[in-house]
Structures are given as C-alpha cells and as structure tokens.
Design a protein around this motif. Structure first.
Motif, PDB file in Angstrom:
ATOM      1  N   LEU A 150       0.817  -1.217   0.000  1.00 57.94           N
ATOM      2  CA  LEU A 150       0.000   0.000   0.000  1.00 57.94           C
ATOM      3  C   LEU A 150       0.847   1.262   0.000  1.00 57.94           C
ATOM      4  O   LEU A 150       0.506   2.259  -0.650  1.00 57.94           O
ATOM      5  CB  LEU A 150      -0.911   0.016   1.236  1.00 57.94           C
ATOM      6  N   TYR A 151       1.951   1.233   0.744  1.00 57.77           N
ATOM      7  CA  TYR A 151       2.793   2.418   0.910  1.00 57.77           C
ATOM      8  C   TYR A 151       4.251   2.078   0.591  1.00 57.77           C
ATOM      9  O   TYR A 151       5.095   1.981   1.481  1.00 57.77           O
ATOM     10  CB  TYR A 151       2.679   2.942   2.344  1.00 57.77           C
ATOM     11  N   PRO A 152       4.572   1.915  -0.685  1.00 62.62           N
ATOM     12  CA  PRO A 152       5.922   1.495  -1.059  1.00 62.62           C
ATOM     13  C   PRO A 152       6.980   2.600  -0.943  1.00 62.62           C
ATOM     14  O   PRO A 152       8.166   2.315  -0.991  1.00 62.62           O
ATOM     15  CB  PRO A 152       5.753   1.065  -2.521  1.00 62.62           C
ATOM     16  N   LYS A 153       6.552   3.840  -0.834  1.00 63.18           N
ATOM     17  CA  LYS A 153       7.435   5.012  -0.703  1.00 63.18           C
ATOM     18  C   LYS A 153       8.368   5.161  -1.897  1.00 63.18           C
ATOM     19  O   LYS A 153       8.053   5.807  -2.876  1.00 63.18           O
ATOM     20  CB  LYS A 153       8.222   4.951   0.601  1.00 63.18           C
ATOM     21  N   ASN A 154       9.560   4.558  -1.831  1.00 62.43           N
ATOM     22  CA  ASN A 154      10.517   4.673  -2.927  1.00 62.43           C
ATOM     23  C   ASN A 154      11.262   3.344  -3.077  1.00 62.43           C
ATOM     24  O   ASN A 154      11.147   2.452  -2.232  1.00 62.43           O
ATOM     25  CB  ASN A 154      11.502   5.821  -2.693  1.00 62.43           C
ATOM     26  N   GLU A 155      12.023   3.238  -4.151  1.00 60.55           N
ATOM     27  CA  GLU A 155      12.652   1.962  -4.491  1.00 60.55           C
ATOM     28  C   GLU A 155      13.611   1.466  -3.409  1.00 60.55           C
ATOM     29  O   GLU A 155      13.609   0.273  -3.077  1.00 60.55           O
ATOM     30  CB  GLU A 155      13.396   2.076  -5.825  1.00 60.55           C
ATOM     31  N   ASN A 156      14.425   2.352  -2.876  1.00 64.26           N
ATOM     32  CA  ASN A 156      15.408   1.934  -1.881  1.00 64.26           C
ATOM     33  C   ASN A 156      14.724   1.465  -0.601  1.00 64.26           C
ATOM     34  O   ASN A 156      15.082   0.422  -0.035  1.00 64.26           O
ATOM     35  CB  ASN A 156      16.374   3.074  -1.574  1.00 64.26           C
ATOM     36  N   PHE A 157      13.744   2.213  -0.139  1.00 68.92           N
ATOM     37  CA  PHE A 157      12.972   1.817   1.039  1.00 68.92           C
ATOM     38  C   PHE A 157      12.287   0.469   0.793  1.00 68.92           C
ATOM     39  O   PHE A 157      12.301  -0.420   1.659  1.00 68.92           O
ATOM     40  CB  PHE A 157      11.916   2.884   1.343  1.00 68.92           C
ATOM     41  N   TYR A 158      11.704   0.326  -0.373  1.00 67.35           N
ATOM     42  CA  TYR A 158      10.956  -0.881  -0.716  1.00 67.35           C
ATOM     43  C   TYR A 158      11.850  -2.128  -0.648  1.00 67.35           C
ATOM     44  O   TYR A 158      11.480  -3.138  -0.036  1.00 67.35           O
ATOM     45  CB  TYR A 158      10.387  -0.697  -2.115  1.00 67.35           C
ATOM     46  N   ILE A 159      13.027  -2.072  -1.244  1.00 61.48           N
ATOM     47  CA  ILE A 159      13.937  -3.214  -1.220  1.00 61.48           C
ATOM     48  C   ILE A 159      14.418  -3.487   0.199  1.00 61.48           C
ATOM     49  O   ILE A 159      14.513  -4.650   0.630  1.00 61.48           O
ATOM     50  CB  ILE A 159      15.123  -2.999  -2.164  1.00 61.48           C
ATOM     51  N   ASN A 160      14.714  -2.440   0.968  1.00 60.83           N
ATOM     52  CA  ASN A 160      15.122  -2.625   2.364  1.00 60.83           C
ATOM     53  C   ASN A 160      14.054  -3.365   3.158  1.00 60.83           C
ATOM     54  O   ASN A 160      14.358  -4.249   3.972  1.00 60.83           O
ATOM     55  CB  ASN A 160      15.406  -1.276   3.022  1.00 60.83           C
ATOM     56  N   GLU A 161      12.786  -3.014   2.941  1.00 66.48           N
ATOM     57  CA  GLU A 161      11.698  -3.680   3.650  1.00 66.48           C
ATOM     58  C   GLU A 161      11.515  -5.119   3.148  1.00 66.48           C
ATOM     59  O   GLU A 161      11.240  -6.024   3.937  1.00 66.48           O
ATOM     60  CB  GLU A 161      10.393  -2.897   3.461  1.00 66.48           C
ATOM     61  N   CYS A 162      11.698  -5.331   1.862  1.00 61.14           N
ATOM     62  CA  CYS A 162      11.597  -6.693   1.319  1.00 61.14           C
ATOM     63  C   CYS A 162      12.641  -7.613   1.951  1.00 61.14           C
ATOM     64  O   CYS A 162      12.370  -8.785   2.221  1.00 61.14           O
ATOM     65  CB  CYS A 162      11.782  -6.674  -0.196  1.00 61.14           C
ATOM     66  N   ILE A 163      13.837  -7.077   2.183  1.00 67.08           N
ATOM     67  CA  ILE A 163      14.885  -7.874   2.822  1.00 67.08           C
ATOM     68  C   ILE A 163      14.421  -8.372   4.185  1.00 67.08           C
ATOM     69  O   ILE A 163      14.698  -9.501   4.586  1.00 67.08           O
ATOM     70  CB  ILE A 163      16.177  -7.042   2.945  1.00 67.08           C
ATOM     71  N   LYS A 164      13.680  -7.541   4.910  1.00 68.04           N
ATOM     72  CA  LYS A 164      13.199  -7.919   6.244  1.00 68.04           C
ATOM     73  C   LYS A 164      12.059  -8.924   6.180  1.00 68.04           C
ATOM     74  O   LYS A 164      12.010  -9.871   6.979  1.00 68.04           O
ATOM     75  CB  LYS A 164      12.696  -6.676   6.989  1.00 68.04           C
ATOM     76  N   TYR A 165      11.127  -8.737   5.252  1.00 67.45           N
ATOM     77  CA  TYR A 165       9.870  -9.463   5.315  1.00 67.45           C
ATOM     78  C   TYR A 165       9.749 -10.603   4.317  1.00 67.45           C
ATOM     79  O   TYR A 165       8.707 -11.240   4.222  1.00 67.45           O
ATOM     80  CB  TYR A 165       8.716  -8.471   5.166  1.00 67.45           C
ATOM     81  N   PHE A 166      10.853 -10.875   3.602  1.00 67.92           N
ATOM     82  CA  PHE A 166      10.953 -12.088   2.789  1.00 67.92           C
ATOM     83  C   PHE A 166      12.251 -12.792   3.177  1.00 67.92           C
ATOM     84  O   PHE A 166      13.242 -12.778   2.426  1.00 67.92           O
ATOM     85  CB  PHE A 166      10.925 -11.747   1.295  1.00 67.92           C
ATOM     86  N   PRO A 167      12.288 -13.414   4.351  1.00 70.83           N
ATOM     87  CA  PRO A 167      13.543 -13.938   4.913  1.00 70.83           C
ATOM     88  C   PRO A 167      14.158 -15.095   4.142  1.00 70.83           C
ATOM     89  O   PRO A 167      15.330 -15.422   4.374  1.00 70.83           O
ATOM     90  CB  PRO A 167      13.142 -14.366   6.327  1.00 70.83           C
ATOM     91  N   ASN A 168      13.405 -15.718   3.238  1.00 71.90           N
ATOM     92  CA  ASN A 168      13.966 -16.826   2.461  1.00 71.90           C
ATOM     93  C   ASN A 168      14.550 -16.372   1.130  1.00 71.90           C
ATOM     94  O   ASN A 168      15.002 -17.197   0.338  1.00 71.90           O
ATOM     95  CB  ASN A 168      12.887 -17.892   2.200  1.00 71.90           C
ATOM     96  N   LEU A 169      14.521 -15.059   0.879  1.00 71.41           N
ATOM     97  CA  LEU A 169      15.025 -14.512  -0.370  1.00 71.41           C
ATOM     98  C   LEU A 169      16.254 -13.655  -0.121  1.00 71.41           C
ATOM     99  O   LEU A 169      16.372 -13.007   0.920  1.00 71.41           O
ATOM    100  CB  LEU A 169      13.955 -13.662  -1.066  1.00 71.41           C
ATOM    101  N   TYR A 170      17.152 -13.649  -1.100  1.00 70.68           N
ATOM    102  CA  TYR A 170      18.289 -12.726  -1.063  1.00 70.68           C
ATOM    103  C   TYR A 170      18.214 -11.851  -2.309  1.00 70.68           C
ATOM    104  O   TYR A 170      18.150 -12.341  -3.434  1.00 70.68           O
ATOM    105  CB  TYR A 170      19.623 -13.466  -1.043  1.00 70.68           C
ATOM    106  N   PHE A 171      18.216 -10.527  -2.100  1.00 73.25           N
ATOM    107  CA  PHE A 171      18.026  -9.577  -3.189  1.00 73.25           C
ATOM    108  C   PHE A 171      19.369  -8.998  -3.641  1.00 73.25           C
ATOM    109  O   PHE A 171      20.086  -8.386  -2.839  1.00 73.25           O
ATOM    110  CB  PHE A 171      17.104  -8.437  -2.739  1.00 73.25           C
ATOM    111  N   HIS A 172      19.679  -9.196  -4.909  1.00 73.06           N
ATOM    112  CA  HIS A 172      20.875  -8.578  -5.476  1.00 73.06           C
ATOM    113  C   HIS A 172      20.714  -7.055  -5.405  1.00 73.06           C
ATOM    114  O   HIS A 172      19.618  -6.518  -5.599  1.00 73.06           O
ATOM    115  CB  HIS A 172      21.039  -9.027  -6.930  1.00 73.06           C
TER     116      HIS A 172
END
Length: 300
Positions: A150-172
């Motif tokens: 709902l509130y993705p803000k910006n690309e850098n914030f979005y990827i930082n949050e994805c790192i936290k909330y998708f613990p089985n994934l590693y983001f290049h």
C-alpha cells in the motif's frame, strides 16, 4: 514504515476453543516472532494492555495466576511456555489505550509512515482482517507485506523492507535500480509474487520433476499470473547472469534463468509480459542457500 502491534484482552479471549498443545504452540511461535520484531525495533513496536491478565488463558486459569503464582504456574506451564509468556508480556511496553480505542481509533489509522495491528490467537469480531494478525508464524509477515504494498514510498525503502519481510530470499543490489521501471505500476503485484517465491517455492516436491515441471507446479499452487518459466535461448543466458558473493567471499556468477511474469499492474487488466522477476533456486554456499532474486524489472 513504523508498525505498532497491540495485545489486548480480546487477543487471548476464547482460548477454551484450543487444546493445551495448541495454546502452547501459539505462545512459543509468538514469542519467537517477537524476538524478530524487536530485532527491527526501529520499525516495529509492541504494546500490551494490563486487562490481558484477567483473561482465562489456559485450562480456565487466569493469565495473572499463571505468571505470578509459582505453584499454579508450575502446575499448568512447562518452563519454555512460561518463559515465552514472560518475553511476550512482562518485557513489553504497556499501553493505556483501551480495547475499544485500539479497534476503532488506532487500527483504521494508517499512512505511509505508520500503521497499527492487533495480535490475537482468535479472530476478533468487528476487526477487519487486514488489521489483525490471527496468530501463526506467518501472520505478522503478511501484515507488514500488505502495508508495504500500500505504501511502497521509494525503491530503496521498498527493497530494504523486502529484505526484512521475505527472509527466504536474497536480493541482489541491482534490484534497487532495475525495479524503477515497474515500481509505480505494481508494488502490490511484486509483493504477491515475492510472497509466493518466499513462502511456497521451497515446499514444492521436486522428486521426479525437472526444472520446468517444478516451475509449473509452483505456478499452479501460487496462482501466478502466468506459469513461471525458463529462457528458451541459451545464448541469452548471459543477460540474466549476475555476480553474487559466496561464503568464502568469492565472486560467483549465477544464472537467474527462472522468471515470473507480472502480467497485470495493480490497477489495470491490460496484459503485458514485460514485467518480470528473475531468480535462482538457491546455492548452499551463497547466503545460506536462500533463493536469489537477481532482477525485478522489465524483460531482460
């Protein structure tokens, strides 16, 4: 986005509907996740209302008696469950907001900077599903992902949050740039596909299946927009080969050939096969075997 979670009396009401092992399991799972919530204390806060102690928590016994009366506590709780309750309640900040205030005032109040959630063992009547975590080990991750969409803000914030909330994934790291091309169109659709990859891919039975068949099974169980697939032209594999670092700090080229197509945006049913997520199933020597997400963005 900061999230404030609340445990109120209704959170543990109606526990008589659960068996003792079920209550113990929920308690331990919640306690474990609270450790994780507190790990990111800059974005997660937890509060408990003192009325919780007047709830019949286990075997018809008040929570206050289980925690503060040693004889009763030892009779009904093993040490692990007792310690879990301590971590959940005794070590948590107290809120003065009543249950009614939490439900009617705080929960519907959300914006790009703050959201609120109710943690409960049972679904609390009158509270919309997106505002409460009916507890299991997955619940609060789903909550955080929902509001990130709902509130993705910006690309850098979005990827930082994805790192936290998708613990089985590693983001290049390249995803912080590549995602820009589709970021405005489908932040919620990206969340949906990453959630499928994080939560379901590893559980697919791979016995007697080739790579394509695994992707087909994964796509069906995840209800993806379109079946995940491999690149058909071997000469193009260099386009989605990315450098990762292994446990020995060595650079390793990994071909992230499997990809999911995000065929529809968050707001339109107009078909497109240009939005994609490229990944690799995971290599034990790289980031603990997590699924490697090499590219989120336009078709490579």
């Amino acid at each position: 986005m900061k999230a404030e979670f609340y445990i109120v009396a209704e959170s543990f009401a109606n526990n008589e509907n659960f068996t003792t092992p079920e209550i113990e399991s929920k308690t331990k799972l919640l306690s474990n996740d609270i450790v994780y919530i507190r790990k990111y204390s800059e974005t997660n806060k937890l509060f408990v209302h003192h009325d919780i102690y007047n709830i019949n928590f286990l075997n018809g016994v008040l929570l206050s008696d289980l925690l503060f009366n040693p004889q009763i506590g030892k009779q009904h709780l093993d040490r692990d469950v007792y310690n879990a309750l301590q971590r959940i309640l005794i070590e948590t900040a107290v809120t003065t907001y009543s249950t009614q205030e939490v439900i009617t005032v705080l929960l519907p109040e959300h914006n790009r900077d703050l959201c609120h959630g109710l943690i409960a063992f049972n679904s609390v009547a009158g509270v919309a599903p997106e505002f409460q975590i009916v507890y299991n080990s997955q619940g609060w991750l789903d909550f955080r992902r929902h509001y990130l969409g709902l509130y993705p803000k910006n690309e850098n914030f979005y990827i930082n949050e994805c790192i936290k909330y998708f613990p089985n994934l590693y983001f290049h790291e390249r995803n912080r740039v590549s995602i820009n091309s589709i970021f405005d169109d489908c932040p919620m659709k990206i969340i949906y596909h990453l959630a499928a990859l994080n939560d379901k891919f590893k559980s697919i039975d791979k016995k007697n299946k080739n790579r394509t068949q695994v992707l087909e099974a994964f796509s069906i169980i995840s209800q993806l927009d379109e079946t995940a697939s491999l690149e058909g032209h071997a000469a193009r594999k260099v386009d989605f080969t990315f450098v990762f670092v292994n446990n020995k700090k060595e650079s390793v080229e990994v071909c992230c050939e499997p990809h999911m197509k995000l065929c529809y945006s968050d707001t339109s049913r107009e078909y497109s096969n240009d939005r994609r997520i490229y990944f690799h199933e995971g290599i034990p020597s790289i980031n603990e075997g997590k699924i490697l997400v090499g590219h989120i963005g336009r078709h490579l």
